[in-house]
Each structure stands twice: as C-alpha cells, then as structure tokens.
Enzyme design. Structure first.
Site, PDB file in Angstrom:
ATOM      1  N   LYS A 157       0.832  -1.108  -0.149  1.00  0.00           N
ATOM      2  CA  LYS A 157      -0.154   0.109  -0.031  1.00  0.00           C
ATOM      3  C   LYS A 157       0.850   1.351   0.019  1.00  0.00           C
ATOM      4  CE  LYS A 157      -4.487   1.285   2.315  1.00  0.00           C
ATOM      5  NZ  LYS A 157      -5.069   1.281   1.129  1.00  0.00           N
TER       6      LYS A 157
HETATM    7  C1  LIG Z   1      -6.296  -0.513  -4.080  1.00  0.00           C
HETATM    8  C2  LIG Z   1      -7.040  -1.204  -3.121  1.00  0.00           C
HETATM    9  N1  LIG Z   1      -7.724  -2.390  -3.086  1.00  0.00           N
HETATM   10  C3  LIG Z   1      -8.109  -3.098  -2.093  1.00  0.00           C
HETATM   11  C4  LIG Z   1      -8.378  -2.211  -1.010  1.00  0.00           C
HETATM   12  C5  LIG Z   1      -9.430  -3.141   0.098  1.00  0.00           C
HETATM   13  O1  LIG Z   1      -8.348  -3.490   1.053  1.00  0.00           O
HETATM   14  P1  LIG Z   1      -8.866  -3.617   2.753  1.00  0.00           P
HETATM   15  O2  LIG Z   1     -10.131  -4.615   2.567  1.00  0.00           O
HETATM   16  O3  LIG Z   1      -7.773  -4.496   3.330  1.00  0.00           O
HETATM   17  O4  LIG Z   1      -9.193  -2.376   2.987  1.00  0.00           O
HETATM   18  C6  LIG Z   1      -8.203  -1.039  -0.864  1.00  0.00           C
HETATM   19  C7  LIG Z   1      -8.480  -0.330   0.521  1.00  0.00           C
HETATM   20  O5  LIG Z   1      -7.422   0.025   1.370  1.00  0.00           O
HETATM   21  C8  LIG Z   1      -7.209  -0.536  -1.844  1.00  0.00           C
HETATM   22  O6  LIG Z   1      -6.679   0.583  -1.446  1.00  0.00           O
END
Ligand SMILES: Cc1ncc(COP(=O)(O)O)c(C=O)c1O
Length: 323
Positions: A157
């Site tokens: 991230k």
């Molecule tokens: C690009 C992306 N994909 C998927 C997700 C979903 O991830 P999570 O369920 O861990 O928040 C997020 C959210 O943070 C994201 O930024």
C-alpha cells in the site's frame, strides 16, 4: 475531514496542528511511503468503538514497508496499543478512520529508497460512507490500467501508487459514475480504485487472484471466510474477464473504506436485476453485524477501545488529555 485532536508524530502524541512536515520531505516529493486504512465502528447501544482486524492491518503494513526497504518502529502488539491510546485521547464516538503512515521523512533531493531516515505517524478521524449511495452503484471500467507488480507493486500500500487510483476514480466520477473498475495490463479485471471486487455466478463467488495486481484486501479475506463459514459458498480465486462482469448475476466491491458496495451497473449494462443481489445482501448484513460487535462468533476480529476505566466520552465531556 476533521481529524481527531491528537496525532502520533515523531515519537509522541501531539496536538494535530503540530503534526506538520516540510515541503522538502522526500515522501511528499516522491511518494515514498506506505500506509494503512483501518476502521473503527461505533456501537451506540454499548457506547463502544470496535476496531476491525487491526493486527492484520499492521502485519500487511510491515510487508509493504519491507518492499520499500523500511521497517515498522514497533511490534504489531505495540502498534495496536498505540492506536487504542490515540483513539481514547481523541474520544471518538462515531465511525472512525485510522491512518498509520510510514514515510521517508528526510528533507532531501534524490530519488532512492536506501540510506534515508523514515518516520511513523498515526492519526484518526470521524468517517462515514466512502461512496454516498443507497442501494447499488454504477461503475465504469477505467481507461487507466492497474499498476503492475513489476512497476509499482500493488500488494504494497504505497502512497505514490495511489495516483493510479486517483486517476481512475476521478475519470469515473467526472463521467457520472460512482466508481471505477480497473483492468490489468493484459485486460483482466483487477479491482476497484480502492476496493477489491467479487462477482457471483451460478451461486458461486469469483474474485481475481492476488497475482492480478490487487491489494490483498482484509475485507476480501473476511468475506471469503464468511461466505464459506456462514453460507457454505466457496470463492474461486481466478482471472476474471471484463465481459464476465457484464454477464454476472451479482457483483460487489469491498474494502475498509468502501465496506461492501453492491454493483448494479457496469459500463451501462445491468448486473443481474440492477439492484442488490441476494448473496451480496446476505454478506453485507452479516459483515455489518460483525464489525459493529453484534456477532459473538467473530468478536475476536474486534478490538474494543473503551475498556475498564476508559469509558467513551459523553457529548458534554472535554475530549482528549494533553500529551
Ligand atoms: C487499491 C485497494 N484495493 C483494495 C482495498 C481493500 O483492502 P482492505 O479490505 O484491506 O481495506 C483497498 C483499501 O484499502 C485499496 O486501496
């Protein structure tokens, strides 16, 4: 967004207005940081704030950091305790977003990752719905492609990579849609701008694999487990063609920010009936009960913030204690 009164910055709790960086900060110039988005859910009846799957978020953050040649300054347990401390100081009594950030903090010109100082910061803010909508949303496939693992790894991230999400989201919203669905370079469905995606076809769930440049979402993992344990529905993790979206019986996006968003339309084609599908609705209500602390079977996923002597403030209380 009105943040809480306190933030964790440069190793201490400070009033939020003191949590400021220089315009020369490396991460501000080059996007060299990684972060998490964690949610706290307010239960009014119990006057309790439940943080959802917090250790899992910090474990993922450690992996993101490793890809960027950094490490978290504390153990996952210590980071969870620090987060609870901040939430209590801020005294949130509504749904809350929690943002840990690890970033190259040196004021220096020069693009690289190695040999630079970095810092950990944390803030929290009240946060309701991510996409303001009742019922199902309308999405378009983006003209932008998802960042590839060999260019800017989507499984980490990374702050800078979110330009990719912002390009897709703005294109979709300015074109009159609620969200974007982004494809991989080879044209398979990857995910939403900041959400994972599922389709329902012949009573089964299908979602793109982690090798298709998705962020391995914690909500995604939660729903896969929940579908199996609660509803006896298995999830197939495999490549998904764009036209499978058009012919799916149901589809939805999911993530910490978005929670569970039913998709009613993709590229002007109805998905199923165009409303909220049966399996989607069942998963959504099971998920909402869990995150609000109303399902004892999954209580281990929640960290209650106000425990023991620490009670949630009433509206008349003065919120926060000086750092
Ligand atoms: C690009 C992306 N994909 C998927 C997700 C979903 O991830 P999570 O369920 O861990 O928040 C997020 C959210 O943070 C994201 O930024």
């Amino acid at each position: 967004m009105n943040a809480g009164r306190y933030a964790y910055f440069r190793g201490e709790m400070v009033p939020i207005e003191r949590a400021q960086v220089s315009i020369m900060t490396h991460a501000l110039n080059y996007g060299t940081g990684c972060f998490e988005g964690i949610r706290g859910y307010w239960n009014e009846e119990r006057r309790q704030l439940y943080v959802f799957r917090m250790p899992e978020h910090y474990e993922r953050m450690r992996k993101s950091a490793r890809i960027l040649m950094m490490d978290l300054p504390m153990s996952v347990e210590e980071l969870c305790a620090l987060t609870v401390d901040l939430l209590r100081r801020n005294g949130h009594t509504e749904d809350t977003y929690i943002r840990p950030l690890l970033y190259i903090s040196e004021p220096i010109i020069g693009v690289r990752l190695h040999g630079l100082a970095y810092d950990f910061a944390l803030f929290s803010a009240p946060f309701g719905a991510y996409v303001e909508t009742e019922g199902a949303i309308r999405v378009r496939t983006s003209s932008w492609r998802r960042v590839d693992d060999n260019s800017a790894p989507a499984r980490a991230k990374i702050t800078g990579s979110y330009v990719n999400a912002a390009l897709s989201k703005s294109e979709a919203v300015l074109d009159g849609y609620d969200e974007a669905v982004v494809l991989t370079d080879d044209g398979h469905v990857s995910e939403g701008s900041a959400e994972n995606i599922f389709i329902v076809t012949s009573g089964r769930l299908v979602t793109p694999p982690v090798s298709d440049n998705i962020l391995a979402g914690i909500t995604r993992a939660t729903l896969i487990q929940l579908a199996r344990e609660r509803f006896g529905i298995e999830t197939e993790e495999r490549k998904v063609d764009r036209t499978e979206l058009y012919s799916a019986d149901e589809a939805f996006l999911c993530g910490t920010g978005a929670q569970l968003l039913p998709i009613g339309e993709v590229d002007r084609r109805k998905v199923g009936t165009g409303g909220v599908g049966e399996i989607t609705e069942a998963l959504k209500s099971a998920y909402e009960r869990i995150v609000h602390g109303e399902d004892p079977e999954y209580a281990h996923w929640l960290t209650p913030v106000y425990t023991g002597a620490e009670r949630a403030p009433s509206s008349r209380d003065e919120v926060g204690t000086p750092a």
